[in-house]
Design a protein around this motif. Sequence first.
Motif, PDB file in Angstrom:
ATOM      1  N   ALA A  13       0.906  -0.948  -0.073  1.00 10.90           N
ATOM      2  CA  ALA A  13       0.052   0.025  -0.104  1.00 10.90           C
ATOM      3  C   ALA A  13       0.867   1.205   0.030  1.00 10.90           C
ATOM      4  O   ALA A  13       0.544   2.210  -0.513  1.00 10.90           O
ATOM      5  N   ARG A  59       0.784   3.969  -2.880  1.00  3.34           N
ATOM      6  CA  ARG A  59       0.693   5.373  -2.870  1.00  3.34           C
ATOM      7  C   ARG A  59       1.720   6.198  -3.548  1.00  3.34           C
ATOM      8  O   ARG A  59       1.326   7.233  -4.156  1.00  3.34           O
ATOM      9  N   LEU A  72      -5.518  -1.876  -0.813  1.00  3.20           N
ATOM     10  CA  LEU A  72      -5.051  -0.928  -1.786  1.00  3.20           C
ATOM     11  C   LEU A  72      -6.171   0.132  -2.214  1.00  3.20           C
ATOM     12  O   LEU A  72      -6.004   0.962  -2.935  1.00  3.20           O
TER      13      LEU A  72
END
Length: 361
Positions: free
Chosen positions: A197, A201, A237
């Motif tokens: 994650a 990002r 996610l």
Amino acid sequence: ALSYSTLKAIPSVQPKMAGLSAVVEALSYSTLDAIPIFHPEMAGLSGVVVLDGGMGHLLRQKGVEIKGEIGSLERFLGVAMANIDLPHLVREAHEDYLRAGANVVTTNSYACVPRVVGDAELVLTTIRAAGTIAREAADAHKAMVAGCLPPLNTSYRADKVADDDELQREYAVIAETIAPYSDVLLCETMSSAREAAAAVRAAKATGKPVWVSWALSEDMSGNLVSGESIAEAVEALHLEPNGPVKACMFNCCSPEAISLALPRLRAAVPLGVATGGYANGFHIVKVPGSSSEYREDFTPEDYAELCAEWAADGSTILGGCCGIFPVHIAALAKRLKSTPGTAESSPNCEPLSCRSSKGGA
């Protein structure tokens, strides 16, 4: 990737008159390009995108030193520095895969992280060098570049994933540095949902399309190295149809583990997110009685056959990781061409250097 309702919205397409595979074959490139969830620069019109194989092990065959514990990033310091010291070998390795049939090459920057390279400015220099070499090789073959966002510490060790502040800081630097050379950013060998994650990002912040790939446990549980389920990894996610994350995959684990997990992944991702895998061809741990680091029970043809099964089940991005060499990619490309409906595809795109002048990405 195309839904029935999406196809119905295209005046020239009548899905009731043909299966989806026939419809996709009949669509023009310009028509596909106009559909938000379909990105023809990510996959050719005929089906499967073929990735390259492992760079580190191929570079070792070419004389680059690899030493140290399997899984440690320090083991690949020589591979990272080859971008500066031996760029002709890195370019040669990319071209070996492209000639074998790959239409995407990943930057040789897996080990270009502070933990391995040390000096912050040298980290940036090695990443830029990796991007330049990959871009030049890909452009010469009208192929694509996947810019690598790797683990920051050790592969296969979820317990050694950095804290959130370090993940955010370091992935932002890596993503911003490799993005100018890349068609897509690839967050790969992610051991945990949190690690993936964070990398995603940072990749999304560049505006580039994003692919993410997790490493699976070898206990055949179908879970990540961290023990988390695939559903948990996908949920972290916050994926959306037509969002920036275009593909979810598995890599750097055994082909058997990927075969077990792919159906779960296809069930977990939303419409428009592709799935795929690129497995290892070597033993993560030493096997008693084996004199080779590489699997002797898995020929290039065996691997190609297994990938063809993944493609038949709906995965559209396939290639290899550590211990998968150009001979395996050549066998894979040949196998896909021999199977109707799972043909190896060309990215069908201009090189980034040409597209950027036209406003493309």
